[in-house]
Design a protein around this motif. Structure first.
Motif, PDB file in Angstrom:
ATOM      1  N   PRO A  16       0.822  -1.195  -0.218  1.00  0.00           N
ATOM      2  CA  PRO A  16      -0.165   0.112   0.043  1.00  0.00           C
ATOM      3  C   PRO A  16       0.878   1.360   0.079  1.00  0.00           C
ATOM      4  CG  PRO A  16       0.105  -1.010   2.129  1.00  0.00           C
ATOM      5  CD  PRO A  16       0.880  -2.065   1.357  1.00  0.00           C
ATOM      6  N   PRO A  17       0.394   2.287  -0.616  1.00  0.00           N
ATOM      7  CA  PRO A  17      -1.096   2.479  -1.224  1.00  0.00           C
ATOM      8  C   PRO A  17      -1.021   1.856  -2.515  1.00  0.00           C
ATOM      9  CG  PRO A  17       0.239   4.599  -1.247  1.00  0.00           C
ATOM     10  CD  PRO A  17       0.975   3.692  -0.383  1.00  0.00           C
ATOM     11  N   PRO A  18      -2.423   1.456  -2.738  1.00  0.00           N
ATOM     12  CA  PRO A  18      -2.560   0.691  -4.285  1.00  0.00           C
ATOM     13  C   PRO A  18      -1.954   1.502  -5.534  1.00  0.00           C
ATOM     14  CG  PRO A  18      -4.674   1.213  -3.365  1.00  0.00           C
ATOM     15  CD  PRO A  18      -3.531   1.584  -2.328  1.00  0.00           C
ATOM     16  N   GLU A  19      -2.290   2.718  -5.462  1.00  0.00           N
ATOM     17  CA  GLU A  19      -2.037   3.384  -6.822  1.00  0.00           C
ATOM     18  C   GLU A  19      -0.723   4.262  -6.712  1.00  0.00           C
ATOM     19  OE1 GLU A  19      -5.543   5.712  -7.589  1.00  0.00           O
ATOM     20  OE2 GLU A  19      -6.302   3.967  -8.720  1.00  0.00           O
ATOM     21  N   ARG A  20       0.165   4.166  -7.566  1.00  0.00           N
ATOM     22  CA  ARG A  20       1.348   4.617  -7.790  1.00  0.00           C
ATOM     23  C   ARG A  20       1.842   4.842  -9.292  1.00  0.00           C
ATOM     24  NH1 ARG A  20       5.053   2.050  -3.593  1.00  0.00           N
ATOM     25  NH2 ARG A  20       3.707   1.418  -1.739  1.00  0.00           N
ATOM     26  N   VAL A  21       2.846   6.059  -9.556  1.00  0.00           N
ATOM     27  CA  VAL A  21       3.597   6.208 -10.699  1.00  0.00           C
ATOM     28  C   VAL A  21       5.152   5.676 -10.468  1.00  0.00           C
ATOM     29  CG1 VAL A  21       4.146   8.069 -12.086  1.00  0.00           C
ATOM     30  CG2 VAL A  21       2.173   8.126 -11.271  1.00  0.00           C
ATOM     31  N   THR A  22       5.506   5.055 -11.331  1.00  0.00           N
ATOM     32  CA  THR A  22       6.790   4.526 -11.473  1.00  0.00           C
ATOM     33  C   THR A  22       7.728   4.928 -12.489  1.00  0.00           C
ATOM     34  OG1 THR A  22       8.276   2.531 -10.850  1.00  0.00           O
ATOM     35  CG2 THR A  22       6.347   2.196 -12.476  1.00  0.00           C
ATOM     36  N   LEU A  23       8.923   5.119 -12.216  1.00  0.00           N
ATOM     37  CA  LEU A  23       9.935   5.121 -13.514  1.00  0.00           C
ATOM     38  C   LEU A  23      10.177   3.495 -13.971  1.00  0.00           C
ATOM     39  CD1 LEU A  23      12.727   7.425 -12.241  1.00  0.00           C
ATOM     40  CD2 LEU A  23      10.744   7.903 -13.881  1.00  0.00           C
ATOM     41  N   THR A  24      10.390   3.568 -15.168  1.00  0.00           N
ATOM     42  CA  THR A  24      10.737   2.399 -15.615  1.00  0.00           C
ATOM     43  C   THR A  24      11.996   1.673 -16.022  1.00  0.00           C
ATOM     44  OG1 THR A  24      10.952   2.963 -17.847  1.00  0.00           O
ATOM     45  CG2 THR A  24       8.709   2.173 -17.223  1.00  0.00           C
ATOM     46  N   ARG A  25      12.359   0.418 -15.990  1.00  0.00           N
ATOM     47  CA  ARG A  25      13.859  -0.035 -15.927  1.00  0.00           C
ATOM     48  C   ARG A  25      14.724   0.812 -16.856  1.00  0.00           C
ATOM     49  NH1 ARG A  25      14.807  -4.809 -18.121  1.00  0.00           N
ATOM     50  NH2 ARG A  25      16.753  -4.877 -16.757  1.00  0.00           N
ATOM     51  N   PRO A  26      14.350   0.891 -18.110  1.00  0.00           N
ATOM     52  CA  PRO A  26      15.436   1.738 -19.191  1.00  0.00           C
ATOM     53  C   PRO A  26      15.691   3.182 -18.486  1.00  0.00           C
ATOM     54  CG  PRO A  26      13.603   0.791 -20.323  1.00  0.00           C
ATOM     55  CD  PRO A  26      13.089   0.713 -18.999  1.00  0.00           C
ATOM     56  N   VAL A  27      14.749   4.030 -17.699  1.00  0.00           N
ATOM     57  CA  VAL A  27      15.107   5.222 -17.310  1.00  0.00           C
ATOM     58  C   VAL A  27      16.375   4.799 -16.186  1.00  0.00           C
ATOM     59  CG1 VAL A  27      14.119   7.197 -16.118  1.00  0.00           C
ATOM     60  CG2 VAL A  27      12.936   6.021 -18.021  1.00  0.00           C
ATOM     61  N   ILE A  28      15.753   3.921 -15.262  1.00  0.00           N
ATOM     62  CA  ILE A  28      16.563   3.770 -14.190  1.00  0.00           C
ATOM     63  C   ILE A  28      17.972   3.206 -14.764  1.00  0.00           C
ATOM     64  CG2 ILE A  28      17.202   1.926 -12.115  1.00  0.00           C
ATOM     65  CD1 ILE A  28      14.054   1.863 -11.871  1.00  0.00           C
ATOM     66  N   ASN A  29      18.109   2.447 -15.758  1.00  0.00           N
ATOM     67  CA  ASN A  29      19.436   1.709 -16.116  1.00  0.00           C
ATOM     68  C   ASN A  29      20.190   2.705 -17.074  1.00  0.00           C
ATOM     69  OD1 ASN A  29      18.780  -0.356 -14.588  1.00  0.00           O
ATOM     70  ND2 ASN A  29      18.525  -1.622 -16.275  1.00  0.00           N
ATOM     71  N   SER A  30      19.725   3.870 -17.417  1.00  0.00           N
ATOM     72  CA  SER A  30      20.348   4.967 -18.102  1.00  0.00           C
ATOM     73  C   SER A  30      21.113   5.986 -17.314  1.00  0.00           C
ATOM     74  CB  SER A  30      19.459   5.616 -19.127  1.00  0.00           C
ATOM     75  OG  SER A  30      18.540   6.382 -18.525  1.00  0.00           O
ATOM     76  N   SER A  31      20.738   5.671 -16.036  1.00  0.00           N
ATOM     77  CA  SER A  31      21.565   6.582 -14.975  1.00  0.00           C
ATOM     78  C   SER A  31      23.190   6.466 -14.824  1.00  0.00           C
ATOM     79  CB  SER A  31      20.901   6.493 -13.473  1.00  0.00           C
ATOM     80  OG  SER A  31      19.496   6.557 -13.511  1.00  0.00           O
ATOM     81  N   LYS A  32      23.909   7.468 -14.664  1.00  0.00           N
ATOM     82  CA  LYS A  32      25.250   7.083 -14.505  1.00  0.00           C
ATOM     83  C   LYS A  32      25.544   6.136 -13.233  1.00  0.00           C
ATOM     84  CE  LYS A  32      29.383   9.852 -15.070  1.00  0.00           C
ATOM     85  NZ  LYS A  32      30.064  11.295 -15.097  1.00  0.00           N
ATOM     86  N   ARG A  33      24.935   6.353 -12.195  1.00  0.00           N
ATOM     87  CA  ARG A  33      25.200   5.890 -10.927  1.00  0.00           C
ATOM     88  C   ARG A  33      23.713   5.125 -10.351  1.00  0.00           C
ATOM     89  NH1 ARG A  33      29.235   9.428 -11.295  1.00  0.00           N
ATOM     90  NH2 ARG A  33      31.447   8.619 -10.584  1.00  0.00           N
ATOM     91  N   VAL A  34      23.569   4.016 -10.194  1.00  0.00           N
ATOM     92  CA  VAL A  34      22.454   3.622  -9.340  1.00  0.00           C
ATOM     93  C   VAL A  34      22.991   3.149  -7.995  1.00  0.00           C
ATOM     94  CG1 VAL A  34      20.746   1.763  -9.270  1.00  0.00           C
ATOM     95  CG2 VAL A  34      21.273   2.840 -11.470  1.00  0.00           C
ATOM     96  N   TRP A  35      22.349   3.769  -6.998  1.00  0.00           N
ATOM     97  CA  TRP A  35      22.976   3.526  -5.741  1.00  0.00           C
ATOM     98  C   TRP A  35      21.681   2.938  -5.079  1.00  0.00           C
ATOM     99  CZ3 TRP A  35      25.704   8.654  -3.710  1.00  0.00           C
ATOM    100  CH2 TRP A  35      26.920   8.815  -4.593  1.00  0.00           C
TER     101      TRP A  35
END
Length: 260
Positions: A185-204
């Motif tokens: 919960p909560p049941p409704e959300r907005v999320t980034l997708t994997r391509p956006v995350i994985n185009s980051s220079k650094r993922v921490w």
């Protein structure tokens, strides 16, 4: 010390959650300084949860925060709960209280997902967030390349609002998605997708507690990202897990990087 290459996943271990937050804040300010000292803009994707807030609080309390040119830093979120703007569940509200309300960052540099009380539907909120991302897109993608993308990790291995064995984790043709009937919960959300995350220079990824040990172990072992989404998170230059000793109980010693 690990002799990790840029493609490898690094693990940085501290004793307690507070130590983890301080270590991440230190690295965060170091990266922001390096990025902005010569006038370059830094886009950052934040995360919510207790550790997300702890990292931002530690950042605020570090004297070096006063030396950052915050006008060059843009803040986004990896996901957001579709609740009213003043709801305590909102990641953005938590981030504002921990850091953003205490630094001289221009309001236009804070890119929030619309709240459920703003007269838009969940789908419209996701579409508007994707459009805002596209305003800062690169030659390669219709979204900014994040200098740092922070991610929390759930005991089930979820990141942002990409949950195991759900359709959202496999989407590659959108920047932001609506999420309905979230298992958390909560049941409704907005999320980034994997391509956006994985185009980051650094993922921490920041995770603490014994209940996260299994997810961390699976991520490092190369589990399927559809079943363990954290296993599919990877920065273009660095992928780092900042963890406490409790979460690191299943980590092989040769993966630990004390120098990062």
């Amino acid at each position: 010390m690990s002799d990790a290459t840029s493609a490898e996943k690094r693990v940085v271990i501290e004793t307690l959650p507070a130590d983890v937050a301080a270590r991440v804040a230190d690295r965060f300010l170091t990266r922001l300084r390096a990025r902005t000292v010569d006038g370059r803009v830094a886009h950052v994707a934040l995360t919510g949860g207790s550790m997300g807030g702890a990292v931002l609080t530690a950042t605020r309390e570090d004297p070096r925060a006063e030396a950052i040119d915050w006008s060059l830093v843009h803040f986004w979120w990896g996901d957001e709960r579709f609740v009213p703007r003043d709801d305590a569940d909102r990641n953005a509200l938590q981030s504002r209280r921990a850091l953003l309300d205490h630094i001289p960052v221009p309001p236009e540099n804070i890119h929030e997902v619309a709240g459920s009380d703003e007269g838009v539907t969940l789908d419209e909120a996701a579409a508007a967030y994707a459009a805002e991302l596209a305003r800062f897109g690169t030659d390669e993608n219709p979204w900014p390349a994040f200098a740092v993308c922070f991610l929390g990790v759930g005991p089930d291995g979820h990141i942002a609002s990409l949950f195991p064995d759900r359709a959202e984790v496999t989407v590659t043709d959108a920047a932001a998605l609506p999420v309905r009937n979230s298992p958390k919960p909560p049941p409704e959300r907005v999320t980034l997708t994997r391509p956006v995350i994985n185009s980051s220079k650094r993922v921490w990824m920041v995770l603490t507690g014994a209940d996260k040990a299994s997810a961390l172990g699976l991520a490092l072992a190369g589990a399927s990202y559809t079943s363990v989404p954290v296993a599919g998170a990877r920065g273009r230059k660095r992928t780092v897990f900042f963890v406490d000793e409790a979460a690191a109980s299943e980590v092989s010693p040769d993966l630990i990087d004390q120098a990062y």
